[in-house]
Design a protein around this motif. Structure first.
Motif, PDB file in Angstrom:
ATOM      1  N   PRO A 136       9.384  -8.213  51.276  1.00  0.00           N
ATOM      2  CA  PRO A 136       8.978  -7.513  50.151  1.00  0.00           C
ATOM      3  C   PRO A 136       8.699  -6.099  50.105  1.00  0.00           C
ATOM      4  CG  PRO A 136       7.178  -9.232  50.989  1.00  0.00           C
ATOM      5  CD  PRO A 136       8.308  -9.338  51.690  1.00  0.00           C
ATOM      6  N   CYS A 178       9.507  -2.771  47.601  1.00  0.00           N
ATOM      7  CA  CYS A 178      10.252  -3.578  46.933  1.00  0.00           C
ATOM      8  C   CYS A 178      11.201  -4.297  48.268  1.00  0.00           C
ATOM      9  CB  CYS A 178      10.987  -3.049  46.104  1.00  0.00           C
ATOM     10  SG  CYS A 178      12.426  -1.914  46.751  1.00  0.00           S
ATOM     11  N   SER A 179      11.615  -5.318  47.802  1.00  0.00           N
ATOM     12  CA  SER A 179      12.832  -6.229  48.648  1.00  0.00           C
ATOM     13  C   SER A 179      14.153  -5.369  48.424  1.00  0.00           C
ATOM     14  CB  SER A 179      13.020  -7.402  48.328  1.00  0.00           C
ATOM     15  OG  SER A 179      13.304  -7.773  47.231  1.00  0.00           O
ATOM     16  N   GLU A 190      16.654  -7.292  47.373  1.00  0.00           N
ATOM     17  CA  GLU A 190      17.126  -7.986  46.230  1.00  0.00           C
ATOM     18  C   GLU A 190      16.582  -7.147  44.880  1.00  0.00           C
ATOM     19  OE1 GLU A 190      16.014 -12.145  46.020  1.00  0.00           O
ATOM     20  OE2 GLU A 190      16.763 -12.192  44.159  1.00  0.00           O
ATOM     21  N   GLU A 191      15.289  -6.871  44.881  1.00  0.00           N
ATOM     22  CA  GLU A 191      14.548  -6.254  43.904  1.00  0.00           C
ATOM     23  C   GLU A 191      15.412  -4.581  43.587  1.00  0.00           C
ATOM     24  OE1 GLU A 191      10.066  -7.739  43.871  1.00  0.00           O
ATOM     25  OE2 GLU A 191      10.642  -6.272  45.359  1.00  0.00           O
ATOM     26  N   GLY A 216      18.840  -5.349  42.084  1.00  0.00           N
ATOM     27  CA  GLY A 216      18.835  -5.366  40.466  1.00  0.00           C
ATOM     28  C   GLY A 216      18.559  -4.361  39.921  1.00  0.00           C
ATOM     29  N   ALA A 217      17.569  -3.258  40.523  1.00  0.00           N
ATOM     30  CA  ALA A 217      17.414  -2.299  39.743  1.00  0.00           C
ATOM     31  C   ALA A 217      18.332  -1.157  39.740  1.00  0.00           C
ATOM     32  CB  ALA A 217      16.017  -1.265  40.329  1.00  0.00           C
ATOM     33  N   ARG A 222      16.377  -4.823  35.341  1.00  0.00           N
ATOM     34  CA  ARG A 222      17.298  -5.427  36.445  1.00  0.00           C
ATOM     35  C   ARG A 222      18.564  -5.854  35.935  1.00  0.00           C
ATOM     36  NH1 ARG A 222      13.028  -6.708  40.118  1.00  0.00           N
ATOM     37  NH2 ARG A 222      12.178  -4.498  40.220  1.00  0.00           N
TER      38      ARG A 222
END
Ligand code: MCA
Ligand code: AMP
Length: 440
Positions: free
Chosen positions: A14, A24-25, A27-28, A31-32, A101
């Motif tokens: 994370p 953030c990770s 993956e996050e 998405g952003a 996202r």
């Protein structure tokens, strides 16, 4: 380009990325960045306020996904600088919401990844177009030179609108898969508290670390301390070695060429030297009797040209296709490169920022009280060089002129010292002679 992002190596933690206290990770982030890419798709270029934030990181990754170049705007850029960047690049400012996202699966529209504005000796800054292949070549060469891997935690607090902070400091972490801790500001205390293995700084940052003994000693557990963007003073090199237990690695580069010469993690580190060319880079010194002359180079990390300025791009190459750095260098018998100065005194390096004397002079001349202006870089113990302005003006104070430039351009382009003269020294042809300025 974003090897680690897609491979997901270590990025599911994370706190894979922390910027100015928010984490953030991968993956996050992806998405952003996907949401940014969707908004940017179809544009010629897009601009963002390049604050030290996760939003700026998402914008850079979004640009790569969409294949639409990002124009990062210094958050403190005043109206003159801002209007020039947006008009010259044709980019619109895109607001970034990190909470938004989306998936972006489309192929990238083009190769250009970034347009970074940088000062020449005269006139407004030019847009340096950097392609993804050049970025990838440079980051892979640096990863090899510094043995930089996913096991590293990279720490720095540099601005995200230049090569150092954005390309090396953000895209480098994403390509190698190392954790990134961006400290918001590059203060000695923040560096000391971050507990990283790999640290980036401009010489001003290392000068401040070396003066803060406790912070410097706290870096003794790091694997590699890297300095670049301006010459690292030898006394700072020695102080760092003494306090941290290791000599800093110095490397050399330019916005137009990316990083081209560096000391190696497993090689010699010498004060006043920037190491040897990275793999794929060829260097030469322009013919001179004493072996000191302009450094010229070729290789896969070079820019695609100045945006909309084929004349300026052509002028930056020799007739046989070598890029003219404008830096004066020498090369030792063992290949070690030393940067000994710059060909033009009208390019100033202050705090690691490149500032054109002409741009500051024009800003000063925009003030109604100023009749003439000449700007130089004077040696400075903390900033390397400080911007000194000589003006012919009535009814205005030094502080007012400093604030005027800071507001019109950006804060780091403000003269730190303003001297008032009755007239500028000139030669018989009437041309101002900066060499003859008092104290120059
Ligand atoms: C002071 N301030 C003002 C004024 N005077 N604001 C408005 N008007 C004024 N007249 C405020 C600022 O807003 C800021 O506030 C504070 O004073 C300090 O300003 P600054 O001058 O920026 O701080 P500094 O301490 O002198 O900065 C030193 C620094 C900085 C942190 C080392 O120079 C820096 O970040 N340099 C990095 C440059 C870099 O990354 N270059 C890479 C390009 P507040 O503190 O509240 O914000 S080179 C490159 O990319 C190549 C490829 C390479 O080789 O790496
Ligand atoms: P910029 O385009 O802002 O990256 O500025 C590039 C310039 O920074 C180069 O042309 C050099 O003058 C200077 N520079 C970068 N790294 C070093 C270094 N390690 N030693 C001396 N000068 C450097």
């Amino acid at each position: 380009m974003l090897t680690a992002l897609h491979a997901g190596s270590g990025g599911d933690r994370p706190d894979a990325l922390t910027v100015a206290g928010r984490s953030c990770s991968y993956e996050e982030l992806l998405g952003a960045a996907g949401a940014v890419a969707r908004r940017a798709a179809g544009a010629k270029a897009f601009a963002v306020e390049a604050t030290a934030s996760l939003e700026t990181v998402a914008a850079a990754v979004g640009a790569l996904l969409a294949g639409v170049p990002l124009v990062p705007v210094a958050p403190d850029a005043g109206p003159a600088e801002r209007e020039h960047l947006l008009r010259d690049s044709g980019a619109e400012l895109l607001p970034v919401d990190f909470a938004e996202r989306a998936d972006f699966t489309g192929p990238p529209a083009g190769d250009a990844a970034l347009v970074l504005y940088t000062s020449g000796t005269t006139g407004p800054p030019k847009g340096v177009v950097l392609g993804r292949a050049a970025l990838a070549a440079d980051l892979d060469a640096l990863a090899a030179a510094w043995q930089w891997t996913a096991d590293d935690t990279l720490v720095h607090g540099l601005p995200l609108f230049h090569v150092h902070g954005l390309v090396l400091g953000v895209l480098g972490a994403l390509r190698t898969g190392s954790r990134l801790v961006h400290t918001g500001r590059p203060t000695p205390a923040a560096y000391a508290a971050a507990g990283g293995s790999l640290y980036f700084g401009v010489p001003t940052v290392w000068t401040r670390v070396a003066r803060d003994e406790a912070a410097a000693r706290a870096l003794s557990g790091a694997r590699l301390l890297v300095s670049g963007s301006a010459p690292l003073p030898a006394p700072v090199f020695h102080a760092m070695r003494e306090l941290t237990g290791q000599a800093p690695v110095e490397r050399y580069g330019m916005t137009e060429t990316l990083i081209t010469v560096s000391a190696r993690a497993d090689g010699p580190r010498l004060p006043g030297a920037v190491g040897t060319p990275l793999p794929g880079i060829a260097t030469r010194i322009e013919e001179s009797a004493d072996g000191i002359g302009e450094l010229q180079l070729t290789g896969p990390t070079l820019f695609d040209g100045y945006l909309g300025r084929p004349d300026a791009t052509a002028a930056s190459y020799t007739a046989d296709g070598w890029f003219r750095t404008g830096d004066i260098a020498s090369i030792d018998a063992d290949g070690t490169h030393r940067i000994v100065g710059r060909a033009s005194t009208d390019l100033i390096k202050s705090g690691g920022y490149r500032i054109g004397a002409g741009e500051v002079e024009n800003a000063l001349l925009a003030h109604p009280a100023v009749r003439e202006a000449a700007v130089i870089g004077a040696p400075h113990p903390d900033l390397g060089e400080e911007i000194v302005a000589y003006v012919v003006a009535d009814g205005v104070t030094a502080a007012e002129l400093t604030d005027f430039v800071a507001a019109l351009l950006s804060v780091h382009k403000r003269p730190r010292t303003v001297r008032f003269l009755a007239e500028l020294p000139r030669n018989a042809m009437g041309k101002p002679q900066k060499r003859l300025l008092p104290g120059a």
